[in-house]
Write a protein that holds these residues in place. Sequence first.
Motif, PDB file in Angstrom:
ATOM      1  N   MET A 136       0.828  -1.194   0.000  1.00  0.00           N
ATOM      2  CA  MET A 136       0.000   0.000   0.000  1.00  0.00           C
ATOM      3  C   MET A 136       0.870   1.255   0.000  1.00  0.00           C
ATOM      4  O   MET A 136       0.602   2.212  -0.727  1.00  0.00           O
ATOM      5  CB  MET A 136      -0.913   0.000   1.237  1.00  0.00           C
ATOM      6  CG  MET A 136      -1.996  -1.067   1.243  1.00  0.00           C
ATOM      7  SD  MET A 136      -3.384  -0.662   0.160  1.00  0.00           S
ATOM      8  CE  MET A 136      -4.210   0.580   1.146  1.00  0.00           C
ATOM      9  N   ARG A 137       1.926   1.285   0.801  1.00  0.00           N
ATOM     10  CA  ARG A 137       2.802   2.460   0.848  1.00  0.00           C
ATOM     11  C   ARG A 137       3.549   2.634  -0.474  1.00  0.00           C
ATOM     12  O   ARG A 137       3.735   3.765  -0.945  1.00  0.00           O
ATOM     13  CB  ARG A 137       3.803   2.335   2.002  1.00  0.00           C
ATOM     14  CG  ARG A 137       3.162   2.331   3.381  1.00  0.00           C
ATOM     15  CD  ARG A 137       4.210   2.417   4.472  1.00  0.00           C
ATOM     16  NE  ARG A 137       3.622   2.228   5.788  1.00  0.00           N
ATOM     17  CZ  ARG A 137       3.643   1.089   6.456  1.00  0.00           C
ATOM     18  NH1 ARG A 137       4.210   0.017   5.930  1.00  0.00           N
ATOM     19  NH2 ARG A 137       3.087   0.998   7.651  1.00  0.00           N
ATOM     20  N   ALA A 138       4.001   1.548  -1.051  1.00  0.00           N
ATOM     21  CA  ALA A 138       4.727   1.626  -2.320  1.00  0.00           C
ATOM     22  C   ALA A 138       3.839   2.169  -3.429  1.00  0.00           C
ATOM     23  O   ALA A 138       4.266   2.989  -4.250  1.00  0.00           O
ATOM     24  CB  ALA A 138       5.269   0.249  -2.704  1.00  0.00           C
ATOM     25  N   VAL A 139       2.596   1.735  -3.459  1.00  0.00           N
ATOM     26  CA  VAL A 139       1.660   2.210  -4.479  1.00  0.00           C
ATOM     27  C   VAL A 139       1.400   3.697  -4.295  1.00  0.00           C
ATOM     28  O   VAL A 139       1.374   4.468  -5.252  1.00  0.00           O
ATOM     29  CB  VAL A 139       0.339   1.413  -4.397  1.00  0.00           C
ATOM     30  CG1 VAL A 139      -0.739   2.080  -5.242  1.00  0.00           C
ATOM     31  CG2 VAL A 139       0.560  -0.021  -4.854  1.00  0.00           C
ATOM     32  N   ARG A 140       1.215   4.122  -3.057  1.00  0.00           N
ATOM     33  CA  ARG A 140       0.937   5.537  -2.780  1.00  0.00           C
ATOM     34  C   ARG A 140       2.055   6.430  -3.299  1.00  0.00           C
ATOM     35  O   ARG A 140       1.801   7.486  -3.889  1.00  0.00           O
ATOM     36  CB  ARG A 140       0.768   5.746  -1.278  1.00  0.00           C
ATOM     37  CG  ARG A 140       0.512   7.200  -0.877  1.00  0.00           C
ATOM     38  CD  ARG A 140       0.546   7.361   0.620  1.00  0.00           C
ATOM     39  NE  ARG A 140       1.832   6.960   1.187  1.00  0.00           N
ATOM     40  CZ  ARG A 140       2.090   6.940   2.491  1.00  0.00           C
ATOM     41  NH1 ARG A 140       1.165   7.270   3.357  1.00  0.00           N
ATOM     42  NH2 ARG A 140       3.281   6.556   2.922  1.00  0.00           N
ATOM     43  N   SER A 141       3.303   6.016  -3.093  1.00  0.00           N
ATOM     44  CA  SER A 141       4.439   6.851  -3.480  1.00  0.00           C
ATOM     45  C   SER A 141       4.585   6.982  -4.989  1.00  0.00           C
ATOM     46  O   SER A 141       5.261   7.885  -5.476  1.00  0.00           O
ATOM     47  CB  SER A 141       5.730   6.270  -2.893  1.00  0.00           C
ATOM     48  OG  SER A 141       6.000   4.983  -3.442  1.00  0.00           O
ATOM     49  N   ALA A 142       3.923   6.104  -5.735  1.00  0.00           N
ATOM     50  CA  ALA A 142       4.072   6.126  -7.197  1.00  0.00           C
ATOM     51  C   ALA A 142       3.060   7.034  -7.877  1.00  0.00           C
ATOM     52  O   ALA A 142       3.163   7.279  -9.081  1.00  0.00           O
ATOM     53  CB  ALA A 142       3.935   4.706  -7.745  1.00  0.00           C
ATOM     54  N   TRP A 143       2.069   7.557  -7.142  1.00  0.00           N
ATOM     55  CA  TRP A 143       1.008   8.367  -7.738  1.00  0.00           C
ATOM     56  C   TRP A 143       1.130   9.826  -7.342  1.00  0.00           C
ATOM     57  O   TRP A 143       1.533  10.143  -6.217  1.00  0.00           O
ATOM     58  CB  TRP A 143      -0.362   7.861  -7.294  1.00  0.00           C
ATOM     59  CG  TRP A 143      -0.724   6.518  -7.841  1.00  0.00           C
ATOM     60  CD1 TRP A 143      -0.252   5.927  -8.964  1.00  0.00           C
ATOM     61  CD2 TRP A 143      -1.673   5.609  -7.267  1.00  0.00           C
ATOM     62  NE1 TRP A 143      -0.835   4.696  -9.130  1.00  0.00           N
ATOM     63  CE2 TRP A 143      -1.716   4.473  -8.114  1.00  0.00           C
ATOM     64  CE3 TRP A 143      -2.488   5.630  -6.146  1.00  0.00           C
ATOM     65  CZ2 TRP A 143      -2.539   3.388  -7.859  1.00  0.00           C
ATOM     66  CZ3 TRP A 143      -3.313   4.555  -5.893  1.00  0.00           C
ATOM     67  CH2 TRP A 143      -3.342   3.445  -6.746  1.00  0.00           C
ATOM     68  N   PRO A 144       0.754  10.759  -8.230  1.00  0.00           N
ATOM     69  CA  PRO A 144       0.755  12.182  -7.872  1.00  0.00           C
ATOM     70  C   PRO A 144      -0.362  12.492  -6.880  1.00  0.00           C
ATOM     71  O   PRO A 144      -1.372  11.779  -6.819  1.00  0.00           O
ATOM     72  CB  PRO A 144       0.514  12.880  -9.218  1.00  0.00           C
ATOM     73  CG  PRO A 144      -0.192  11.864 -10.057  1.00  0.00           C
ATOM     74  CD  PRO A 144       0.369  10.529  -9.640  1.00  0.00           C
ATOM     75  N   ALA A 145      -0.199  13.562  -6.126  1.00  0.00           N
ATOM     76  CA  ALA A 145      -1.150  13.897  -5.072  1.00  0.00           C
ATOM     77  C   ALA A 145      -2.542  14.179  -5.606  1.00  0.00           C
ATOM     78  O   ALA A 145      -3.542  13.913  -4.947  1.00  0.00           O
ATOM     79  CB  ALA A 145      -0.636  15.105  -4.282  1.00  0.00           C
ATOM     80  N   GLY A 146      -2.658  14.748  -6.806  1.00  0.00           N
ATOM     81  CA  GLY A 146      -3.958  15.117  -7.336  1.00  0.00           C
ATOM     82  C   GLY A 146      -4.705  13.998  -8.025  1.00  0.00           C
ATOM     83  O   GLY A 146      -5.822  14.203  -8.514  1.00  0.00           O
ATOM     84  N   ASP A 147      -4.129  12.815  -8.076  1.00  0.00           N
ATOM     85  CA  ASP A 147      -4.763  11.669  -8.731  1.00  0.00           C
ATOM     86  C   ASP A 147      -6.001  11.226  -7.955  1.00  0.00           C
ATOM     87  O   ASP A 147      -5.969  11.133  -6.728  1.00  0.00           O
ATOM     88  CB  ASP A 147      -3.743  10.528  -8.814  1.00  0.00           C
ATOM     89  CG  ASP A 147      -4.273   9.329  -9.564  1.00  0.00           C
ATOM     90  OD1 ASP A 147      -3.921   9.159 -10.740  1.00  0.00           O
ATOM     91  OD2 ASP A 147      -5.043   8.565  -8.961  1.00  0.00           O
ATOM     92  N   GLY A 148      -7.093  10.955  -8.682  1.00  0.00           N
ATOM     93  CA  GLY A 148      -8.332  10.596  -8.014  1.00  0.00           C
ATOM     94  C   GLY A 148      -8.251   9.315  -7.207  1.00  0.00           C
ATOM     95  O   GLY A 148      -8.857   9.213  -6.144  1.00  0.00           O
ATOM     96  N   VAL A 149      -7.501   8.326  -7.682  1.00  0.00           N
ATOM     97  CA  VAL A 149      -7.350   7.080  -6.929  1.00  0.00           C
ATOM     98  C   VAL A 149      -6.503   7.325  -5.682  1.00  0.00           C
ATOM     99  O   VAL A 149      -6.732   6.717  -4.633  1.00  0.00           O
ATOM    100  CB  VAL A 149      -6.724   5.982  -7.813  1.00  0.00           C
ATOM    101  CG1 VAL A 149      -6.644   4.667  -7.050  1.00  0.00           C
ATOM    102  CG2 VAL A 149      -7.527   5.784  -9.093  1.00  0.00           C
TER     103      VAL A 149
END
Length: 222
Positions: free
Chosen positions: A1-14
């Motif tokens: 879960m932490r690894a996935v979070r770090s790969a996405w930009p803050a404004g991404d809806g997911v």
Amino acid sequence: MRAVRSAWPAGDGVTVFHRVFLAVLESAGPAVPPPNPLGIRLTERYLSAVETAADGGRAPACWRPLFHYRRHPDVRPRQFALAAIHALTAHDLAPAVVDICRTADCEPPALEGEFDRVGDLLTLLEERIREEVAPGPELLRVTDPLTHLLGSWNLERAREAAWSSARVLWALRDAPPLAEEFRERMDEAAGLAARCMLTPWRPETDRTEPQKLSAQQGSGLR
């Protein structure tokens, strides 16, 4: 879960949903139910959908609208977050119950306690979303379409439907084609509802100028 979070930009809806989901899972205290096999399996189903979408595959229908509209500027953060909870509850939860029943060699009633604890976790997640993913002042009016749209979904009813669906899926376990057809219909229905929840919406203040221009053009024609 932490690894996935770090790969996405803050404004991404997911990311909006993922951030709150992870925060709830990491929370400590009596208000947060401890992880159980059903909760872990539910989280795995979500991460599987994320991985499938990231690899360019076809995610379950209940998740597709979320991935499709994740960067749409007129879909609000709260819409993304509630649509994700809907996907977890309206589709993923019932097959997760069946998965655990098969693994543990038990009937769904034996998991009722675990199901209730997962339901408490989802309720806490929804509450956290309503507190942290602020809709903004323009969404607080009862007459706003988005307020009406999101208010028409009820987590408690979704949980009850998920439990009924899990029992039906379990009853169909000796008829795999029928069980899969039932699950696919659940998925499609959940996807349709998620698509409605993610309807792009712009506050009236953002539409004022186009409306004035249209009125002026109409006046000129007359």
